[in-house]
Design a protein around this motif. Structure first.
Motif, PDB file in Angstrom:
ATOM      1  N   GLN A  42       0.846  -1.186   0.000  1.00  0.00           N
ATOM      2  CA  GLN A  42       0.000   0.000   0.000  1.00  0.00           C
ATOM      3  C   GLN A  42       0.889   1.245   0.000  1.00  0.00           C
ATOM      4  O   GLN A  42       1.169   1.841   1.032  1.00  0.00           O
ATOM      5  CB  GLN A  42      -0.913  -0.022   1.223  1.00  0.00           C
ATOM      6  N   ASP A  43       1.378   1.627  -1.168  1.00  0.00           N
ATOM      7  CA  ASP A  43       2.297   2.755  -1.268  1.00  0.00           C
ATOM      8  C   ASP A  43       1.613   4.053  -1.689  1.00  0.00           C
ATOM      9  O   ASP A  43       2.226   5.098  -1.707  1.00  0.00           O
ATOM     10  CB  ASP A  43       3.408   2.430  -2.275  1.00  0.00           C
ATOM     11  N   SER A  49      -4.456  -0.702  -4.254  1.00  0.00           N
ATOM     12  CA  SER A  49      -3.473  -1.330  -5.127  1.00  0.00           C
ATOM     13  C   SER A  49      -4.153  -2.401  -5.964  1.00  0.00           C
ATOM     14  O   SER A  49      -5.206  -2.931  -5.597  1.00  0.00           O
ATOM     15  CB  SER A  49      -2.325  -1.955  -4.318  1.00  0.00           C
ATOM     16  N   ALA A  50      -3.550  -2.682  -7.109  1.00  0.00           N
ATOM     17  CA  ALA A  50      -4.052  -3.705  -8.016  1.00  0.00           C
ATOM     18  C   ALA A  50      -2.952  -4.723  -8.262  1.00  0.00           C
ATOM     19  O   ALA A  50      -1.760  -4.423  -8.150  1.00  0.00           O
ATOM     20  CB  ALA A  50      -4.492  -3.077  -9.341  1.00  0.00           C
ATOM     21  N   PHE A  51      -3.343  -5.947  -8.573  1.00  0.00           N
ATOM     22  CA  PHE A  51      -2.347  -6.972  -8.854  1.00  0.00           C
ATOM     23  C   PHE A  51      -2.847  -7.917  -9.937  1.00  0.00           C
ATOM     24  O   PHE A  51      -4.046  -8.082 -10.152  1.00  0.00           O
ATOM     25  CB  PHE A  51      -1.978  -7.755  -7.590  1.00  0.00           C
ATOM     26  N   THR A 281       9.837   0.330  -7.967  1.00  0.00           N
ATOM     27  CA  THR A 281       9.567   1.733  -7.634  1.00  0.00           C
ATOM     28  C   THR A 281       8.701   1.732  -6.378  1.00  0.00           C
ATOM     29  O   THR A 281       8.229   0.676  -5.947  1.00  0.00           O
ATOM     30  CB  THR A 281       8.829   2.462  -8.780  1.00  0.00           C
ATOM     31  N   PRO A 282       8.468   2.892  -5.760  1.00  0.00           N
ATOM     32  CA  PRO A 282       7.597   2.906  -4.587  1.00  0.00           C
ATOM     33  C   PRO A 282       6.216   2.307  -4.837  1.00  0.00           C
ATOM     34  O   PRO A 282       5.579   1.828  -3.910  1.00  0.00           O
ATOM     35  CB  PRO A 282       7.509   4.397  -4.232  1.00  0.00           C
ATOM     36  N   ARG A 283       5.757   2.315  -6.077  1.00  0.00           N
ATOM     37  CA  ARG A 283       4.427   1.786  -6.378  1.00  0.00           C
ATOM     38  C   ARG A 283       4.446   0.408  -7.033  1.00  0.00           C
ATOM     39  O   ARG A 283       3.444  -0.306  -6.969  1.00  0.00           O
ATOM     40  CB  ARG A 283       3.672   2.755  -7.297  1.00  0.00           C
ATOM     41  N   LEU A 284       5.535   0.045  -7.672  1.00  0.00           N
ATOM     42  CA  LEU A 284       5.578  -1.162  -8.501  1.00  0.00           C
ATOM     43  C   LEU A 284       6.482  -2.222  -7.881  1.00  0.00           C
ATOM     44  O   LEU A 284       7.635  -1.947  -7.534  1.00  0.00           O
ATOM     45  CB  LEU A 284       6.086  -0.812  -9.903  1.00  0.00           C
ATOM     46  N   SER A 285       5.972  -3.440  -7.763  1.00  0.00           N
ATOM     47  CA  SER A 285       6.771  -4.553  -7.272  1.00  0.00           C
ATOM     48  C   SER A 285       6.399  -5.821  -8.030  1.00  0.00           C
ATOM     49  O   SER A 285       5.305  -5.946  -8.589  1.00  0.00           O
ATOM     50  CB  SER A 285       6.570  -4.772  -5.767  1.00  0.00           C
ATOM     51  N   VAL A 286       7.343  -6.766  -8.045  1.00  0.00           N
ATOM     52  CA  VAL A 286       7.152  -8.055  -8.702  1.00  0.00           C
ATOM     53  C   VAL A 286       7.556  -9.145  -7.724  1.00  0.00           C
ATOM     54  O   VAL A 286       8.563  -9.017  -7.017  1.00  0.00           O
ATOM     55  CB  VAL A 286       7.991  -8.164  -9.996  1.00  0.00           C
ATOM     56  N   TYR A 287       6.760 -10.202  -7.677  1.00  0.00           N
ATOM     57  CA  TYR A 287       7.071 -11.329  -6.804  1.00  0.00           C
ATOM     58  C   TYR A 287       6.983 -12.628  -7.603  1.00  0.00           C
ATOM     59  O   TYR A 287       6.110 -12.794  -8.465  1.00  0.00           O
ATOM     60  CB  TYR A 287       6.096 -11.407  -5.627  1.00  0.00           C
ATOM     61  N   ASN A 324       2.398  -6.143  -8.794  1.00  0.00           N
ATOM     62  CA  ASN A 324       1.550  -5.306  -7.960  1.00  0.00           C
ATOM     63  C   ASN A 324       1.823  -3.838  -8.262  1.00  0.00           C
ATOM     64  O   ASN A 324       2.960  -3.445  -8.474  1.00  0.00           O
ATOM     65  CB  ASN A 324       1.854  -5.560  -6.484  1.00  0.00           C
ATOM     66  N   TYR A 325       0.758  -3.051  -8.234  1.00  0.00           N
ATOM     67  CA  TYR A 325       0.899  -1.622  -8.497  1.00  0.00           C
ATOM     68  C   TYR A 325       0.011  -0.819  -7.560  1.00  0.00           C
ATOM     69  O   TYR A 325      -1.204  -1.067  -7.475  1.00  0.00           O
ATOM     70  CB  TYR A 325       0.565  -1.294  -9.943  1.00  0.00           C
TER      71      TYR A 325
END
Length: 327
Positions: A42-43, A49-51, A281-287, A324-325
């Protein structure tokens, strides 16, 4: 909130609360939704957030009890599936979190059928359809960092629970191999995240899922899922790399009802799942992670000669990837 808490704290646990039935299949592949498999940090100021999650699964080995068995025992030969899940997660006042997700499932089911003359034939029947939607609410206000939470969710019967007809006019798909279960399920859950050092954390999560309303003479077995593991934050410039190691376990009871196969359903399973989260980035992540079964026991009929088929199809390895964004 600490960076790790955004990664595997309450928001992450929310998305891993999906019931096993949300991705119904003969081997109980809903284990995809247990553990730190879905991370929704939750940035954004809005808390939304959406995924998008992608999980391929190839079940090509017949298993009976605690061992691999002959493929000749099982009328089903292979289940190749691609799961595409989209979802939204919303945080309210850093205490309440609401999750909604919906899977789309593409499956190729190879099984034993019969031709127009009644002779046995091996055929592959494809199907694409919606899975069962999940809506859950988690309260994470016990601590300021959202390190502890309890949740309640409902799985809705939005998924297709009837299979396609093959070229001979038969229905090759069983109720445990179609995208939806046709049932409405409730789930209760709890999680906790602990701090070992500024960069090293541990986490634990457990949930119980059970059907409260069913249709067409099929009730999926109740299931208990749990996960525990460690994660470590590594800073690489503006990017944070967080290796994850977790153990995932599940116990599922027999299915029941006239349209179920109670003898060849239900299992106990433990998997080892190394993974990696990258905060780009603060908003974008990948897992992403890879899950290896280290111990499993599946219920099976005692004799295929008597019951007609015995065993359940399992996969030697499972994969997941999620983007996730923060909106």
């Amino acid at each position: 909130m600490h960076r790790f808490m955004r990664a595997v704290g309450a928001p992450a646990v929310l998305t891993l609360l999906a019931p096993a039935n949300a991705l119904a299949c003969a081997c109980g592949c809903g284990i995809f939704d247990t553990g730190v498999t879905s991370i929704t940090p939750q940035d954004s100021a809005s808390g939304l957030s959406a995924f998008v999650r992608f999980s391929p699964l190839d079940q090509d080995r017949n298993h009976e009890g605690g061992h691999t068995a002959s493929a000749d025992d099982n009328a089903d030969k292979r289940i190749q599936t691609e799961f595409y899940t989209v979802g939204l997660n919303y945080v309210i006042a850093h205490k309440w979190q609401i999750l909604a997700e919906l899977p789309v499932i593409h499956r190729n089911f190879t099984t034993t059928g019969a031709d127009a003359q009644g002779n046995p034939v091996i055929e592959k029947v494809p199907m694409t359809g919606l899975g069962d939607a999940l809506i859950s609410v988690t309260y994470a206000g016990f601590a300021a960092d959202q390190s502890t939470g309890i949740g309640l969710g409902i799985k809705l019967p939005t998924g297709r629970y009837t299979g396609p007809v093959d070229r001979y006019g038969d229905l090759p798909y069983d109720r445990d191999t179609v995208p939806g279960t046709g049932s409405t399920d409730l789930q209760v859950s709890a999680y906790h995240v602990g701090k070992i050092s500024p960069a090293l954390r541990w986490f634990a999560h457990a949930q119980f899922r059970f059907a409260v309303a069913t249709r067409d003479a099929y009730r999926p077995g109740d299931e208990v899922d749990g996960a525990a593991g460690l994660t470590y934050d590594l800073q690489a410039g503006k990017t944070t790399l967080s290796p994850v190691m977790q153990v995932i376990g599940a116990v599922r009871a027999h299915d029941s009802g006239d349209n179920s196969d109670p003898l060849n359903s239900g299992y106990q399973r433990m998997l080892l799942a190394p993974g990696l989260r990258v905060q780009i980035t603060p908003r974008l992540s990948v897992y992403g992670d890879v899950e290896f079964p280290v111990a499993q026991y599946v219920n099976a009929a005692r004799s295929p000669a008597i019951e007609g088929t015995a065993g359940q199809l399992v996969a030697p390895v499972m994969f997941k990837m999620q983007v996730n964004y923060g909106i």
